[in-house]
Design a protein around this motif. Structure first.
Motif, mmCIF file in Angstrom:
data_model
loop_
_atom_site.group_PDB
_atom_site.id
_atom_site.type_symbol
_atom_site.label_atom_id
_atom_site.label_comp_id
_atom_site.label_asym_id
_atom_site.label_seq_id
_atom_site.Cartn_x
_atom_site.Cartn_y
_atom_site.Cartn_z
ATOM 1 N N LEU A 149 2.943 -7.126 -3.099
ATOM 2 C CA LEU A 149 2.855 -8.366 -2.330
ATOM 3 C C LEU A 149 2.956 -8.079 -0.834
ATOM 4 O O LEU A 149 2.240 -8.670 -0.026
ATOM 5 C CB LEU A 149 3.957 -9.339 -2.762
ATOM 6 C CG LEU A 149 3.787 -9.954 -4.148
ATOM 7 C CD1 LEU A 149 5.079 -10.644 -4.582
ATOM 8 C CD2 LEU A 149 2.626 -10.923 -4.156
ATOM 9 N N GLY A 150 3.836 -7.166 -0.470
ATOM 10 C CA GLY A 150 3.996 -6.806 0.937
ATOM 11 C C GLY A 150 2.745 -6.191 1.527
ATOM 12 O O GLY A 150 2.424 -6.407 2.697
ATOM 13 N N LYS A 151 2.021 -5.422 0.721
ATOM 14 C CA LYS A 151 0.789 -4.782 1.204
ATOM 15 C C LYS A 151 -0.313 -5.797 1.510
ATOM 16 O O LYS A 151 -1.226 -5.507 2.274
ATOM 17 C CB LYS A 151 0.283 -3.775 0.178
ATOM 18 C CG LYS A 151 1.127 -2.530 0.079
ATOM 19 C CD LYS A 151 0.566 -1.599 -0.989
ATOM 20 C CE LYS A 151 1.418 -0.365 -1.146
ATOM 21 N NZ LYS A 151 0.884 0.510 -2.211
ATOM 22 N N ARG A 152 -0.230 -6.974 0.895
ATOM 23 C CA ARG A 152 -1.242 -8.008 1.141
ATOM 24 C C ARG A 152 -1.176 -8.552 2.569
ATOM 25 O O ARG A 152 -2.159 -9.054 3.086
ATOM 26 C CB ARG A 152 -1.069 -9.165 0.163
ATOM 27 C CG ARG A 152 -1.387 -8.790 -1.248
ATOM 28 C CD ARG A 152 -1.240 -9.970 -2.138
ATOM 29 N NE ARG A 152 -1.420 -9.591 -3.535
ATOM 30 C CZ ARG A 152 -1.375 -10.442 -4.535
ATOM 31 N NH1 ARG A 152 -1.155 -11.713 -4.319
ATOM 32 N NH2 ARG A 152 -1.552 -10.001 -5.768
ATOM 33 N N PHE A 153 0.012 -8.479 3.141
ATOM 34 C CA PHE A 153 0.201 -8.963 4.513
ATOM 35 C C PHE A 153 0.137 -7.777 5.456
ATOM 36 O O PHE A 153 0.909 -6.841 5.329
ATOM 37 C CB PHE A 153 1.571 -9.643 4.666
ATOM 38 C CG PHE A 153 1.755 -10.842 3.791
ATOM 39 C CD1 PHE A 153 1.309 -12.080 4.203
ATOM 40 C CD2 PHE A 153 2.385 -10.740 2.562
ATOM 41 C CE1 PHE A 153 1.489 -13.199 3.403
ATOM 42 C CE2 PHE A 153 2.580 -11.842 1.750
ATOM 43 C CZ PHE A 153 2.124 -13.075 2.166
#
Length: 67
Positions: free
Chosen positions: A39-43
């Motif tokens: 999820l963090g990589k999406r931002f």
């Protein structure tokens, strides 16, 4: 505008995000560290960095407790 400044100042002073649903889900065990990292990589911004930093901190803590 005052509320936004208060949130920004509080987050910086305490080194945590206010109303971060991904972090809440992770801390409650609804998602695991790998899911949080994805999820963090999406931002591609400060928010994503915050999420991946949580993962890095969890990994460091886990490796220290394993020693």
């Amino acid at each position: 505008m005052n509320a936004g400044e208060w949130v920004r100042a509080t987050e910086r002073q305490n080194d945590f995000k206010i109303a971060c649903p991904e972090e809440v889900a992770w801390r409650n065990g609804w998602i695991d560290t790998a899911q949080l990292r994805e999820l963090g990589k999406r931002f591609r911004n400060e928010y994503g960095s915050y999420l991946t930093d949580l993962c890095d901190g969890a990994n460091r803590a886990a490796s220290l407790s394993a020693d």
